[in-house]
Structures are given as C-alpha cells and as structure tokens.
Design an enzyme around this catalytic site. Structure first.
Site, short mmCIF file in Angstrom:
data_model
loop_
_atom_site.label_atom_id
_atom_site.label_comp_id
_atom_site.label_asym_id
_atom_site.label_seq_id
_atom_site.Cartn_x
_atom_site.Cartn_y
_atom_site.Cartn_z
N HIS A 127 0.88 -1.18 0.00
CA HIS A 127 0.00 0.00 0.00
C HIS A 127 0.92 1.22 0.00
CE1 HIS A 127 -2.40 -2.92 2.40
NE2 HIS A 127 -3.47 -2.34 1.93
N ASP A 135 2.19 2.00 3.47
CA ASP A 135 3.11 1.06 4.15
C ASP A 135 4.54 1.44 3.84
OD1 ASP A 135 0.81 -0.55 4.27
OD2 ASP A 135 1.47 -1.73 2.54
N GLU A 137 -10.99 -6.87 -4.20
CA GLU A 137 -10.74 -7.94 -3.22
C GLU A 137 -11.93 -8.08 -2.28
OE1 GLU A 137 -6.86 -7.80 -1.29
OE2 GLU A 137 -7.73 -8.69 0.51
N ASP A 196 -4.84 -13.79 -2.30
CA ASP A 196 -4.15 -13.40 -1.08
C ASP A 196 -4.13 -14.64 -0.20
OD1 ASP A 196 -3.55 -10.86 -1.82
OD2 ASP A 196 -4.78 -9.85 -0.30
N ASP A 223 -0.73 -12.46 2.17
CA ASP A 223 -1.33 -11.42 3.01
C ASP A 223 -1.52 -12.04 4.39
OD1 ASP A 223 -2.55 -9.26 4.04
OD2 ASP A 223 -4.12 -9.09 2.52
C1 XLS Z 1 -7.49 -6.69 4.56
C2 XLS Z 1 -7.07 -6.90 3.19
C3 XLS Z 1 -5.98 -5.97 2.70
C4 XLS Z 1 -5.88 -5.97 1.21
C5 XLS Z 1 -5.10 -4.84 0.63
O1 XLS Z 1 -8.15 -7.52 5.18
O2 XLS Z 1 -6.71 -8.23 3.02
O3 XLS Z 1 -4.77 -6.30 3.29
O4 XLS Z 1 -5.33 -7.16 0.74
O5 XLS Z 1 -5.62 -3.61 0.96
NI NI Z 2 -5.78 -9.02 1.32
NI NI Z 3 -7.43 -9.55 4.77
#
Ligand code: XLS
Ligand code: NI
Ligand code: NI
Length: 437
Positions: free
Chosen positions: A101, A104, A232, A296, A339
């Site tokens: 991000h 980050d 996502e 992820d 993730d």
């Molecule tokens: C949060 C999400 C986040 C996304 C990216 O639960 O998984 O980390 O993957 O913003």
């Molecule tokens: Ni995620």
């Molecule tokens: Ni997540």
C-alpha cells in the site's frame, strides 16, 4: 545493500527429507509440474504491510516485534532503510514478487503534497532494489482505510472532499505502481460499507463506488498502465458489512456497473471464511466467471472469528486453490500473495522466514497434489460421468436451447421417475483426494 539477515543463508530446496528449518522441502522453483516451473505456477509474493510494518499489536496489547533495522520513526530515511531490508529478505527467501500500500512504504506527511513527495522518495529506493534483485511488483494499492479521514468510507464516504482525497491517493498510487512496472493494482474497500443502515443510502454509496472505479479505469488508460485491476472481496471487518462482500457479490456489482471487463477478483482465504464460504467455493465462483485474478494466500483460525491472517499450512486448502488455478490455465498477472502475518508471539526476524517457507511449501505441495489428482484422472472421470446425460440426446438439446417446457413435459411423461439416478460418490472422492495429497 543492507545486511540484517547475514546469519541466514539463501533459502534453497533441499527436498522432503531435509530437517533444515531454513530450507524448502517441497518448493523447488525450477521443478516442472504439468510442463511449467513451480516458480511460474505459484508466483509467490511477500506483502509489505504485515511483514515489514506489522508491529504485532492487537486490541488488547502493544506491538511485540523485534525489527532491529527499524528506528520506529516516521522519517523518510527510516522508510528507505526499511525498503532495502525488505528486499534483502525477499531476495534471501527467493520470492519473485512483493505487494504494497502507498502508506506502508512511505510515511504520510502533513499534507497530501508532502505524502506524495515522501512516496516518491521511497519509490526511488524500491525501483533501485527491484533493478538490483529482479524482484517484481505483483500489485500496488492505496490505503484508504487507516487514516481517520476515511472513517465513513473513501469512495463511499458521504463527504465529497473525502471522495476527492481518495481519488487523488489512488491516482498517485497507480502512477507509482505503473512506474515500478506493477503487474496489477488492487482495490480493497476496507471501509466501503456501513456500521448502521439507519444512516446509510446504499444505492448512492454503490453508485459512488462504481463511479470511483470507472474514474480509475479511465486514468489507467490515460497513463497507459497495462496491469490488471483487482477488487478484493471481504464481508466485514472493519465495517459491519462491506459492499465487496464475496465473489458473487463482487461479480454482481461489477456486472451491474459495466466494470466486469476491467476488474478481476483478488481472493483471500480468510475473507472467504469470514463470508461463511470455503476458499474453494470463492475460487470456483470467480473462475466460472473467468474473473479469478489473484490470491491473497492466508488462513483464519477455526476458533477465532476475525481476520487473523495466518500463514497457510492446510494442504486441503492449498490443493483446492491450485486445482482451480490449474483448471483455469494458471495465473497470468496474479499470484499467491502472502497477506499473512506472524503471530505476535513469533516476534523474532527469523520467524518471518519460517512463516514464508511454510506457506511456500504448503502451496508447492498443493500444486503437486492438484497435478496428481488431474493426472490420476479418477476425480475428473467421476465429475465427467456425473454430467454425461448432458453430452448428447436430450441434455445436449436443452443446452442448445432447443427444448421447451412442453417438450420436456412430454419427455417426463414418457419416462419412469428418475429417482436415484447416480451416486454423488463424495466419500469415494474424499478417499481419492486423501490418497493423492
Ligand atoms: C485486509 C485486506 C488488505 C488488502 C489490501 O483484510 O486483506 O490487506 O489485501 O488492501
Ligand atoms: Ni488481502
Ligand atoms: Ni485480509
């Protein structure tokens, strides 16, 4: 180049008999599976936010992580140093990708302009490190959920200035993703949802979310960014209800607003379970719509009801994901993005290696098991024969749109009642899977 992991060797494949905790037992990057290398099948990616920014705090206590390279300040110098350490880690691990991000990698400044300058200063280092190591960016994204300005949402905020701020942040995040040669860009709507329906105009908020994504699609074309856009799904946390709640809800939203050609899904295992689904379900639903873009890779805890973001170790999970991925012909721009975060009790830097090695080996085994299931053929045969009546005669005629309710009634009246026409063979299938895992 930084050297914070000088006591750790480059992680290499030693095979299933190895007892070396800092070696792969199953992930052998060059080994061919179905004619393609494991590295190309799995496309592992390290996430910046958990692995380099996760402090190990939880709602009940402060951070625990020992990160000797990090002075804990919000300075650009600290962020640049951290970036170099991140690449040292990813390089030793042998993962080909990473994801981040905007917030980050670089500290947020006092103004948007200052935040953008901070980001540029760190992106410069990321670019150098990418060039030095050959590690690539799987996807970039903008953090539109952490800062208090997004407390009511970003694209779905009732406040237009917040919408504009979020748009500006996405514009910049897309530009740097493009500059770094990112293969994708992700939208995760952490706060695009509601806490109470009493104060919420759902229709308007969904319209705004779609408008926001269309603006991003337009800008993508304008700057010539060819990476894949992903949305996502996640049903809740931090909000009570998120609009992108699961694969099916996302697909419906994308279709309704004419966005299905522009976004694929980035599915996360722990989000699937929060939605009351298995990851297998989410993957199959997305793949059926030709919209499974990336994964992820993480896991939840059976007894804890929130997004615990654990490293994936369950072989049934990894096998089911890889079976769907193989069936759809493999990832193109997407990959397996960890993730996931180490537990707050696992606070030493070496735990980051153990965690990723475990996840990579678990997916390598899942890939091998999925390929074995396909090569074995019994599962495929059972599924094929289950639908055999659709391959010819009446079934084919229905699929071809040649039948009517009246013609089907005529058929039904002329036939014995089709009860118990074929066992589902679930137990047999489960035995076959256990045999091949
Ligand atoms: C949060 C999400 C986040 C996304 C990216 O639960 O998984 O980390 O993957 O913003
Ligand atoms: Ni995620
Ligand atoms: Ni997540």
């Amino acid at each position: 180049m930084s050297s914070y992991f000088s006591n750790i060797p480059k992680i290499s494949y030693e095979g299933p008999k190895s007892k070396n905790p800092l070696a792969f037992k199953h992930y052998n990057p060059d080994e061919l599976v179905e004619g393609k290398s494991m590295a190309r099948h799995l496309r592992f990616s390290v996430v910046y936010w958990h692995t380099f920014r996760g402090a190990g705090s939880d709602p009940f206590g402060a951070g625990t992580m020992l990160r000797p390279w990090d002075d804990g300040s919000a300075s650009v110098e600290n962020a640049q140093k951290r970036a170099r350490v991140a690449f040292e880690f990813i390089e030793k691990l042998g993962a080909p990708f990473y994801a981040f991000h905007d917030r980050d990698v670089a500290p947020e400044g006092a103004t948007l302009a200052e935040s953008n300058r901070n980001l540029d200063a760190v992106v410069k280092v990321l670019k150098e490190e990418q060039q030095r190591t050959g590690i690539k960016l799987l996807w970039g994204t903008a953090c539109l959920f952490a800062n208090p300005r997004f407390l009511h949402g970003a694209a779905t905020s009732p406040n237009t200035d917040v919408f504009a701020y979020a748009a500006a942040q996405v514009k910049k995040a897309m530009e740097v993703t493009h500059e770094l040669g990112g293969e994708g860009y992700t939208f995760w709507g952490g706060r695009e949802g509601y806490s109470t329906l009493w104060n919420t105009d759902i229709k308007r908020e969904l319209d705004h979310l779609a408008r926001f994504l269309h603006l991003a699609v337009d800008y993508k074309k304008q700057i010539g960014f060819k990476g894949q856009f992903y949305i996502e799904p996640k049903p809740k946390e931090p909000t009570k209800h998120q609009y992108d709640s699961d694969s099916a809800a996302c697909l419906n939203f994308l279709r309704e607003y004419g966005l299905l050609d522009h976004l694929k899904l980035n599915l996360e295992s722990n989000h699937a379970t929060l939605a009351g689904h298995t990851m297998h379900h989410e993957c199959e639903v997305a793949a059926a719509a030709n919209a499974l873009g990336s994964v992820d890779a993480n896991a939840g805890d059976d007894l804890i009801g929130w997004d615990t973001d654990q490293f994936p170790t369950n072989l049934y999970l990894t096998t089911s994901v890889m079976l769907t991925v193989l069936k759809m012909g493999g990832f193109t721009t997407g990959g397996l993005n960890f993730d996931a975060k180490v537990r707050r009790e696992s606070f030493e830097p070496v735990d980051l290696f153990y965690a990723h090695i475990g996840g990579m080996d678990a997916f390598a085994r899942g890939l091998k098991a999925a390929a074995a299931i396909r090569a074995d053929g019994r599962l495929g045969d059972i599924v094929k024969s289950r639908y055999a009546s659709w391959d010819s005669g009446l079934g084919k005629s229905i699929e071809d749109g040649k039948e009517t309710l009246a013609s089907l009634e005529k058929h039904a009246l002329s036939q014995p009642d089709p009860i118990q026409h074929g066992s589902g063979r679930q137990e047999l299938i489960e035995n076959i899977i256990n045999e091949l895992i």
